[in-house]
Design a protein around this motif. Sequence first.
Motif, PDB file in Angstrom:
ATOM      1  N   GLN A   1       0.852  -1.186   0.000  1.00 49.67           N
ATOM      2  CA  GLN A   1       0.000   0.000   0.000  1.00 49.67           C
ATOM      3  C   GLN A   1       0.884   1.231   0.000  1.00 49.67           C
ATOM      4  N   ALA A   2       0.395   2.313  -0.618  1.00 47.90           N
ATOM      5  CA  ALA A   2       1.251   3.491  -0.774  1.00 47.90           C
ATOM      6  C   ALA A   2       0.572   4.795  -0.384  1.00 47.90           C
ATOM      7  N   GLY A   3      -0.559   4.759   0.277  1.00 48.81           N
ATOM      8  CA  GLY A   3      -1.232   5.997   0.669  1.00 48.81           C
ATOM      9  C   GLY A   3      -0.674   6.553   1.969  1.00 48.81           C
ATOM     10  N   ALA A   4      -0.243   7.817   1.954  1.00 49.94           N
ATOM     11  CA  ALA A   4       0.371   8.413   3.140  1.00 49.94           C
ATOM     12  C   ALA A   4      -0.517   9.450   3.813  1.00 49.94           C
ATOM     13  N   SER A   5      -1.737   9.662   3.304  1.00 47.12           N
ATOM     14  CA  SER A   5      -2.677  10.545   3.999  1.00 47.12           C
ATOM     15  C   SER A   5      -3.092   9.888   5.312  1.00 47.12           C
ATOM     16  N   ALA A   6      -3.760  10.642   6.167  1.00 49.23           N
ATOM     17  CA  ALA A   6      -4.203  10.081   7.447  1.00 49.23           C
ATOM     18  C   ALA A   6      -5.107   8.865   7.223  1.00 49.23           C
ATOM     19  N   ARG A   7      -6.021   8.967   6.260  1.00 43.98           N
ATOM     20  CA  ARG A   7      -6.921   7.837   5.980  1.00 43.98           C
ATOM     21  C   ARG A   7      -6.151   6.691   5.348  1.00 43.98           C
ATOM     22  N   GLY A   8      -5.178   7.029   4.489  1.00 41.67           N
ATOM     23  CA  GLY A   8      -4.352   5.996   3.890  1.00 41.67           C
ATOM     24  C   GLY A   8      -3.518   5.264   4.915  1.00 41.67           C
ATOM     25  N   GLN A   9      -2.995   5.979   5.895  1.00 43.78           N
ATOM     26  CA  GLN A   9      -2.225   5.338   6.963  1.00 43.78           C
ATOM     27  C   GLN A   9      -3.102   4.405   7.788  1.00 43.78           C
ATOM     28  N   ASP A  10      -4.324   4.829   8.078  1.00 47.70           N
ATOM     29  CA  ASP A  10      -5.242   3.958   8.823  1.00 47.70           C
ATOM     30  C   ASP A  10      -5.498   2.663   8.058  1.00 47.70           C
ATOM     31  N   PHE A  11      -5.696   2.797   6.755  1.00 41.91           N
ATOM     32  CA  PHE A  11      -5.934   1.633   5.903  1.00 41.91           C
ATOM     33  C   PHE A  11      -4.707   0.719   5.896  1.00 41.91           C
ATOM     34  N   ALA A  12      -3.524   1.309   5.744  1.00 42.89           N
ATOM     35  CA  ALA A  12      -2.286   0.529   5.727  1.00 42.89           C
ATOM     36  C   ALA A  12      -2.066  -0.189   7.048  1.00 42.89           C
ATOM     37  N   ALA A  13      -2.325   0.495   8.155  1.00 45.60           N
ATOM     38  CA  ALA A  13      -2.106  -0.106   9.468  1.00 45.60           C
ATOM     39  C   ALA A  13      -3.005  -1.310   9.691  1.00 45.60           C
ATOM     40  N   ARG A  14      -4.143  -1.328   9.044  1.00 49.18           N
ATOM     41  CA  ARG A  14      -5.074  -2.449   9.200  1.00 49.18           C
ATOM     42  C   ARG A  14      -4.743  -3.598   8.245  1.00 49.18           C
TER      43      ARG A  14
END
Length: 453
Positions: free
Chosen positions: A225-238
């Motif tokens: 995953q490559a999204g670094a926005s706050a929502r992208g980080q939440d998605f990556a962490a999950r």
Amino acid sequence: MKKMQIYAFDMNCVGHINHGMWTHPRDRSVDYTDLDYWADFARTAERGKLDGVFLADIVGVYDVYKGSPAPVIETGAQIPVNDPLMPISAMAYVTKHLGFGVTVNTTYEPPFLLARRMSTLDHLTKGRIGWNIVTGYLDSAARSMGFDKLPEHDARYDAAEEYLEILYKLWERSWDDDAVLRDRERGVFADASKVRAVSHQGQYYKMEGIHLAEPSPQRTPLLFQAGASARGQDFAARHAECVFIAGPTPQSARPTVDALRAKTLANGRGADAIKILSLITVVVGKTEAQAREKLEDYRRHASVEASLAHYSASVGVDFSKYELDEVIDQSSTNANQSALAAITKQAAKPVTKREIIDQMVLGSRMKPIVGSPEQIADTLQRWIEEGGIDGFNLARTVAPESLNDFVDLVVPVLQERGLFKADYAQGPLRKKLFGGNGRLPAGHPAAHFRSQR
């Protein structure tokens, strides 16, 4: 010191990250439509013991700059671009250990069909496939796919959460591990009692069906995953196991790294559940003087126009409307929010168009790392230590020269210092990176669906 991971970063097109390099007389990226080009690319990456080849993708055109796609069409900036999945079977056939990460957009790809395609690749690569999960950021892609405009940023991630739930059900639940019998005597290929349809009724998707592929070596491909926005980080962490970030310095990357690891722990996953990789460009020579000479040679072919067009679409801001010394002042768009934040609200001081152009040394907004093999190794080690990352996504400049240079000059120094592996581990891609049996661990949300089999 932990051993770093390194991926060769590319795209099935002429111009990827460092725009204009295709005009260099030694560049061969114009052969991207030739399967031999990709087979040779994979052989070189495996010769250097790289962890994998990562193929980016985009399903639109960059038409924000000057309100037209003409600048990117004329400069070959990620158009034309071919399907990234097609070359992987051939690259896997000529290699034994090299992993593959491939980008597929959840917004436009039905989950049922993607599940089969990724399982097919996991079989054909003997468990060496990974999927880079993206939700898109181009209105041009949305219009091409029949939408009026791109769905809102956070809504795209909400839909992607549901998308992943369907895939986990198909990959992890539909077939038991021992469902396939291949019993020639009785004429029974699979035990029907151990194969089940999965169903989903949600806000964004509904489906009911049996996964069309039998269980593959990893079942679920390695998840990038490559999204670094706050929502992208939440998605990556999950969900994610490998996360790609981009930052100019180790110090600037560290807050994102720390936030990702903290969020991963908060999701009940271990601190080592994700590998974080930074985008880099390397120009290396046998000596620093040779590297500097090579850089100046490359710079004569760099396209600032293509880079501005690419960057404009990435952040959703038309840079052609700004004077050179005018501050970029937009606070939010529906495109790549982390990329925009880096030059606006998160910038240490106001950023002008001139300063952005000054960063575009090789037709990219990322300045290259330049030097001798020892100097390059020093810099990469500093990134690991100070940035807290696990490895790198290595962008190409002049192809295949830049990858050959890295493999022949930098990798041996990294190996001598114990910073990079001397040989591959055995087994599927996930096992190579994380150990275990190659399947997702119990702490991952997909395990919930596996337990319901």
